[in-house]
Design a protein around this motif. Structure first.
Motif, PDB file in Angstrom:
ATOM      1  N   ALA A  60      57.294  26.221  46.058  1.00 30.59           N
ATOM      2  CA  ALA A  60      57.160  25.978  47.253  1.00 30.59           C
ATOM      3  C   ALA A  60      56.905  24.339  47.581  1.00 30.59           C
ATOM      4  O   ALA A  60      56.427  23.929  46.514  1.00 30.59           O
ATOM      5  CB  ALA A  60      55.888  26.694  47.998  1.00 30.59           C
ATOM      6  N   ILE A 105      53.881  32.149  51.547  1.00 28.70           N
ATOM      7  CA  ILE A 105      54.677  32.299  50.263  1.00 28.70           C
ATOM      8  C   ILE A 105      54.991  33.537  49.954  1.00 28.70           C
ATOM      9  O   ILE A 105      56.036  33.997  49.732  1.00 28.70           O
ATOM     10  CB  ILE A 105      54.071  31.447  49.411  1.00 28.70           C
ATOM     11  CG1 ILE A 105      53.876  29.929  49.913  1.00 28.70           C
ATOM     12  CG2 ILE A 105      55.270  31.214  48.145  1.00 28.70           C
ATOM     13  CD1 ILE A 105      53.289  28.895  48.771  1.00 28.70           C
ATOM     14  N   CYS A 138      57.274  35.495  52.253  1.00 36.44           N
ATOM     15  CA  CYS A 138      58.752  34.959  51.700  1.00 36.44           C
ATOM     16  C   CYS A 138      59.204  35.719  50.547  1.00 36.44           C
ATOM     17  O   CYS A 138      60.399  36.171  50.478  1.00 36.44           O
ATOM     18  CB  CYS A 138      58.918  33.475  51.987  1.00 36.44           C
ATOM     19  SG  CYS A 138      60.542  32.799  51.367  1.00 36.44           S
ATOM     20  N   GLN A 139      58.183  35.499  49.712  1.00 42.30           N
ATOM     21  CA  GLN A 139      58.742  36.235  48.237  1.00 42.30           C
ATOM     22  C   GLN A 139      58.891  37.569  48.573  1.00 42.30           C
ATOM     23  O   GLN A 139      59.919  38.240  47.818  1.00 42.30           O
ATOM     24  CB  GLN A 139      57.584  35.921  47.417  1.00 42.30           C
ATOM     25  CG  GLN A 139      57.484  36.615  45.948  1.00 42.30           C
ATOM     26  CD  GLN A 139      56.245  36.376  45.006  1.00 42.30           C
ATOM     27  OE1 GLN A 139      56.104  35.351  44.840  1.00 42.30           O
ATOM     28  NE2 GLN A 139      55.610  37.542  44.969  1.00 42.30           N
ATOM     29  N   ALA A 147      62.311  30.330  47.511  1.00 41.97           N
ATOM     30  CA  ALA A 147      61.584  29.257  47.738  1.00 41.97           C
ATOM     31  C   ALA A 147      61.328  29.207  49.017  1.00 41.97           C
ATOM     32  O   ALA A 147      61.457  29.858  49.945  1.00 41.97           O
ATOM     33  CB  ALA A 147      62.370  27.976  47.253  1.00 41.97           C
ATOM     34  N   ALA A 148      60.128  28.415  49.221  1.00 42.61           N
ATOM     35  CA  ALA A 148      59.353  28.206  50.500  1.00 42.61           C
ATOM     36  C   ALA A 148      59.144  26.890  51.056  1.00 42.61           C
ATOM     37  O   ALA A 148      58.833  25.958  50.242  1.00 42.61           O
ATOM     38  CB  ALA A 148      58.154  28.996  50.966  1.00 42.61           C
ATOM     39  N   ILE A 149      59.512  26.457  52.246  1.00 48.47           N
ATOM     40  CA  ILE A 149      59.258  25.061  52.732  1.00 48.47           C
ATOM     41  C   ILE A 149      58.284  25.123  53.928  1.00 48.47           C
ATOM     42  O   ILE A 149      58.497  25.707  54.820  1.00 48.47           O
ATOM     43  CB  ILE A 149      60.329  24.201  53.175  1.00 48.47           C
ATOM     44  CG1 ILE A 149      61.458  24.288  52.133  1.00 48.47           C
ATOM     45  CG2 ILE A 149      60.058  22.789  53.686  1.00 48.47           C
ATOM     46  CD1 ILE A 149      62.731  23.601  52.559  1.00 48.47           C
ATOM     47  N   THR A 204      55.611  21.162  50.599  1.00 49.27           N
ATOM     48  CA  THR A 204      55.169  20.684  51.896  1.00 49.27           C
ATOM     49  C   THR A 204      56.017  19.458  52.496  1.00 49.27           C
ATOM     50  O   THR A 204      56.415  18.818  51.919  1.00 49.27           O
ATOM     51  CB  THR A 204      53.834  20.618  51.999  1.00 49.27           C
ATOM     52  OG1 THR A 204      53.369  19.591  51.263  1.00 49.27           O
ATOM     53  CG2 THR A 204      53.041  21.734  51.542  1.00 49.27           C
TER      54      THR A 204
END
Length: 623
Positions: free
Chosen positions: A76, A37, A40-41, A47-49, A78
């Motif tokens: 985020a 995360i 990605c940030q 946002a993260a998946i 899952t």
């Protein structure tokens, strides 16, 4: 946006710049969720998946937001593996709606610097740190929420919190310590208290803050193991440690970490402060060249002793051959320098692995056996010179002269198998103190023994001067003197190799870090014992060669001076015929000067003058 595994080379080609509110689609595996995360940030994701690699299995939502990831500031979620693959195959570039909501954080702090947490809980000051900075000091100078002590990993207190106050509270309440591996170049502790005064507010300080990676760390090094801060510590952990806690550059842990920052691909003061390729190549090639001279020297000694029956019969030559055999093995290991070091440790010229590193360390440690045999040689000379033991008497105890040093050398070599590691120059024993103890004992003992021999020889010389005619010397005195100087030369070869390297080992083991010049000097001289032993072994031949060369040079210089003195500058005339006054009479005598030799006429006895100075003195005296 497909963000791969979210670490290292998997995302090196992903460019989120220019995209409007990108959402990262990340596959499970390779590292902790919070690090994915953060990756990605840091690249601009909103946002993260994270989806599972098992198609029909959900991920544990709680592990996504574990207390380790205090630096995550984007939402985020899952997904099951099949749902993630569907998004990957059909929805890349699509539109996603991100909704967020509170998960129950309280607006009232659990603890402050005036109120403590329940037993077995520490105060995590970073949770409400932003609120404190924004709205003033309502509950004290610092405050936060209570957290349970780590159950398994002691380093969670150090690498799992965001500021120094939280780490110090965790370490104090939970009794957590950051344990380093047992090695010369490893730290002994993390001195959190040193930086407390300057870091309680995470604000900029007037102190010079440690910059662990001045050139910036590439993502491919995030998960690289940082060898001196524990087995499981990554380069990213160390970077976050110094970034969060604002450790001063004067702190010993900063000096330790930056010395090894090259492992994380960082430029700067690391690598023993060898900050250029020239300096790093010098650390490889200077010790390699001196080690090769030692290989040649030891090989010469072994060959001459084994092929010469007269030398082979002498016990001191036998010990010297055994000593040279162990030095030969060690010198070959030294000559490899950085080649056997694991290639993933970013050392100049490293091409090896853990097995080759261990093998090199074993033979370098075994090389110390040569130093122990030097002690046996000192004992041999003591018995011969001071106590007058014969070869036959010494041979009765010959087995002990070999057994003690060889057994000690082998014992220490095998004992260090688990401790052989990269020490920049080569792989060697990384344990503190004990590998050098027998070498120090050998040096001190040999020094005491040879001091006793020197005192004995001095007293013997003084006593013999009372009755010995000038210029005469008994056969026993001559042999004793020869053996004495032979022993001194071998002891000097011991001194010229080991003390600088032992000093370097002491500096490392005591938690200090030597400068580049001294590391290079110590690493260059320590492989040279075989070379100096060969010089001592062949000293008569070397003296004869030097004497012959010096005499030849002296003759040529005298002839050159003669031509300049008597032929005049620029003339090529070889001989000059003239006359000089006779010393006893005023009449002149014919003479001829040829290349500095004055040949008198038939009326006087022939006389040769061997130098220009004598010719000049003769003419002046005559005048």
């Amino acid at each position: 946006v497909d963000f791969g595994l979210g670490i290292g080379k998997n995302v090196s080609s992903v460019n989120l710049n220019g995209l409007e509110n990108p959402v990262c689609l990340i596959r499970r595996g390779g590292t902790f969720f919070y690090r994915k995360i953060i990756g990605c940030q840091s690249r601009g994701g909103v946002a993260a998946i994270i989806y599972n690699f098992h198609l029909d299995e959900d991920l544990n939502y709680a592990t996504l937001f574990s207390d380790e990831q205090m630096s995550v500031h984007i939402p985020a979620i899952t997904l099951r593996g099949d749902d993630g693959l569907k998004l990957l195959n059909d929805n890349l570039g699509g539109i996603a709606t991100v909704n967020t909501k509170s998960v129950g954080r309280s607006c009232v702090p659990d603890c402050t610097d005036l109120t403590s947490c329940p037993e077995k809980q520490f105060c995590d000051y970073d949770v409400y740190y932003y609120y404190a900075n924004t709205h003033g000091k309502v509950y004290g100078d610092s405050f936060g929420s209570c957290r349970e002590c780590p159950q398994e990993d002691d380093d969670d207190c150090y690498f799992g919190t965001q500021n120094l106050l939280s780490a110090a509270s965790c370490a104090h309440v939970c009794g957590s310590t950051l344990k380093f591996p047992e090695c010369k170049l490893c730290g002994r502790d993390v001195a959190l208290d040193i930086a407390l005064d300057s870091s309680t507010t995470n604000s900029n300080s007037s102190l010079d803050i440690c910059n662990f990676c001045p050139s910036g760390m590439d993502e491919e090094h995030y998960e690289s193991n940082f060898p001196i801060f524990g087995v499981e510590t990554s380069c990213l952990d160390v970077q976050l440690y110094f970034d969060r806690y604002k450790i001063p550059s004067s702190n010993r842990n900063c000096e330790l970490a930056t010395m090894y920052n090259f492992v994380c691909g960082c430029a700067g003061p690391g690598y023993m402060k060898a900050d250029s390729n020239l300096k790093r190549n010098a650390l490889v090639w200077l010790p390699r060249c001196t080690a090769i001279t030692s290989v040649i020297g030891s090989a010469i000694i072994i060959y001459e002793v084994m092929t010469n029956e007269m030398k082979r019969k002498k016990m001191n030559n036998q010990m010297l051959a055994v000593l040279s055999t162990f030095d030969l093995f060690g010198s070959i290991a030294y000559a490899l320098t950085s080649l056997p070091i694991p290639k993933d440790q970013h050392i100049q010229g490293a091409k090896g692995n853990n097995a080759t590193c261990t093998a090199q360390g074993f033979f370098i440690q075994l090389n110390s056996t040569a130093g122990y045999i030097n002690l046996s040689l000192a004992v041999y000379y003591l018995m011969v010179i001071k106590f007058g033991w014969s070869q036959d008497r010494l041979k009765k105890y010959m087995v002990w002269f070999y057994l003690c040093p060889i057994a000690t050398g082998l014992a220490f070599a095998f004992a260090g198998i688990s401790s052989y590691t990269n020490v920049i120059l080569w792989c060697s024993n990384g344990a503190k103190w004990w590998p050098e103890i027998p070498v120090i004992f050998a040096i001190v003992s040999a020094t005491v023994i040879m001091t006793s021999v020197c005192i004995h020889v001095y007293k013997q010389e003084r006593a013999s001067m009372r009755w010995r005619y000038a210029g005469t010397r008994t056969t026993r005195e001559s042999v004793s003197n020869s053996v004495f100087w032979q022993s001194i030369y071998y002891l000097l070869s011991f001194y010229m190799t080991w003390p600088p390297y032992l000093t370097l080992q002491y500096i490392w083991a005591s938690g200090k870090y030597a400068n580049y010049s001294f590391v290079l000097f110590a690493g260059t001289v320590v492989p040279m014992q075989g070379f100096w032993n060969c010089v001592a072994f062949k000293r008569f031949q070397i003296e004869e060669v030097f004497s012959t060369v010096l005499q030849s040079v002296r003759i040529k210089v005298n002839r050159f001076k003669s031509r300049r003195s008597f032929n005049g500058k620029g003339r090529k005339k070889q001989c000059v015929t003239g006359s000089i006054p006779n010393d006893s009479e005023t009449k002149k005598t014919d003479s001829t000067f040829c290349h500095g030799v004055l040949e008198y006429g038939k009326t006087d006895a022939p006389k040769q003058i061997e130098s220009v100075e004598e010719i000049v003195e003769t003419k002046l005296d005559s005048t």
